[in-house]
Design a protein around this motif. Structure first.
Motif, short mmCIF file in Angstrom:
data_model
loop_
_atom_site.label_atom_id
_atom_site.label_comp_id
_atom_site.label_asym_id
_atom_site.label_seq_id
_atom_site.Cartn_x
_atom_site.Cartn_y
_atom_site.Cartn_z
N ASP A 33 0.84 -1.00 -0.24
CA ASP A 33 -0.31 0.04 0.19
C ASP A 33 0.98 1.35 0.17
O ASP A 33 0.46 2.32 -0.78
N ALA A 34 1.86 1.24 0.43
CA ALA A 34 2.92 2.35 0.07
C ALA A 34 3.46 2.33 -0.09
O ALA A 34 3.64 3.44 -1.26
N LEU A 35 4.20 1.13 -1.49
CA LEU A 35 4.89 1.40 -2.50
C LEU A 35 3.97 1.71 -3.80
O LEU A 35 4.42 2.60 -4.39
N LYS A 36 2.59 1.74 -3.46
CA LYS A 36 1.35 1.97 -4.72
C LYS A 36 1.18 3.35 -4.55
O LYS A 36 1.21 3.18 -5.96
N LEU A 37 2.20 4.33 -3.99
CA LEU A 37 1.77 5.78 -4.19
C LEU A 37 3.05 6.43 -5.23
O LEU A 37 3.07 7.69 -5.23
N HIS A 38 3.78 5.55 -4.82
CA HIS A 38 5.44 5.71 -6.11
C HIS A 38 4.67 5.84 -7.75
O HIS A 38 3.85 4.87 -8.68
N LYS A 39 4.94 6.83 -8.38
CA LYS A 39 5.01 6.65 -9.70
C LYS A 39 5.69 6.78 -10.49
O LYS A 39 6.87 7.45 -10.72
N SER A 40 5.59 5.93 -11.48
CA SER A 40 6.31 4.90 -12.47
C SER A 40 6.06 4.75 -14.18
O SER A 40 5.05 3.37 -13.90
N PHE A 41 6.15 4.65 -14.93
CA PHE A 41 5.17 4.31 -16.52
C PHE A 41 5.71 2.59 -16.74
O PHE A 41 5.14 2.12 -17.26
N ASN A 42 6.78 1.98 -15.51
CA ASN A 42 7.14 0.67 -15.19
C ASN A 42 6.78 0.13 -14.02
O ASN A 42 7.12 -1.17 -13.21
N PHE A 43 5.66 1.14 -13.11
CA PHE A 43 5.37 0.43 -12.03
C PHE A 43 3.49 0.29 -12.44
O PHE A 43 3.26 1.36 -11.59
#
Ligand SMILES: *Cc1c(COP(=O)(O)O)cnc(C)c1O
Length: 222
Positions: free
Chosen positions: A175-185
């Motif tokens: 849930d915490a990692l989900k906040l990161h934005k990247s085209f390959n995530f």
């Protein structure tokens, strides 16, 4: 019960949003064929060589998941066909997967393995390491991989409270990692739960379970 009956039973007890990976490591192609004939199309293996051999022997509409620890020098053997790599726990490995995927003009889906168990022997990144990786410039340059979630293995113990704590940690990390934005995530998968603990894992938020012995019977070796 037969392999087919075991599969039907497990599928009837898990919610629709949970994907079942049938873990077929050490089992002969004849056993996999029984699962295939019962409709199963996702198989998990933990050794690359064994997965390649089974890939060659089995129908081509199967999705092959690598659930074991991956050595960088062997990525090339599975790069043409692997569908999801669960155990990515360092950037160097991710870079190698990206390189091999590029050679085949593919994008390979991967999960970051997070260390949730207390045992020293279990692999995985710390939540902070996963977070740093996802935010790094080096990661944003990998165009032939896609991180689609996280994977974890709980401590081998009878203590259900401890297992629950570890599964909850994986869910919180996701849930915490989900906040990161990247085209390959594209975070959508939490791979946790095996034969002994998949019901608990689902309660704690798992979306993908990896089940072997409850389907194929016990293994002589791992
Ligand atoms: C072997 C294995 C499983 C399946 O274990 P069972 O207890 O037989 O269901 C799941 N995940 C990983 C990473 C494995 O190596």
């Amino acid at each position: 019960m037969s392999i087919q009956q075991n599969l039907i039973h497990i599928k009837s007890t898990i919610p629709k949003h949970v994907t079942l990976v049938t873990v077929s490591k050490t089992k002969p192609v004849a056993d996999l064929t029984q699962a295939y004939d019962a409709g199963q199309r996702i198989f998990g293996e933990n050794k690359i060589q064994e997965m390649v051999e089974k890939y060659e022997a089995m129908p081509k509409d199967i999705k092959w998941h690598m659930i074991g620890h991956v050595q960088s020098n062997k990525v090339k053997y599975m790069a043409p066909f692997v569908s999801l790599i669960h155990g990515v726990d360092n950037f160097k490995l991710l870079k190698e997967i990206n390189k091999q995927a590029k050679k085949h003009d593919r994008i390979i889906d991967c999960l970051l393995q997070i260390k949730i168990a207390s045992e020293e022997s279990k692999f995985g990144m710390l939540p902070t390491e996963a977070s740093d990786l996802l935010q790094s410039k080096a990661f944003s340059e990998l165009k032939n991989i896609q991180i689609v979630g996280v994977m974890g293995m709980a401590t081998f113990t009878e203590n259900e409270n401890q297992i629950k704590k570890e599964f909850t940690l994986l869910k919180t990390t996701f849930d915490a990692l989900k906040l990161h934005k990247s085209f390959n995530f594209k975070p959508e998968t939490i791979s946790m739960g095996m034969s002994g603990d998949y019901a608990l894992a689902i309660e704690c938020g798992s979306t993908m379970i990896r089940v072997g012995s409850s389907i194929f019977g016990s293994r002589i070796k791992n």
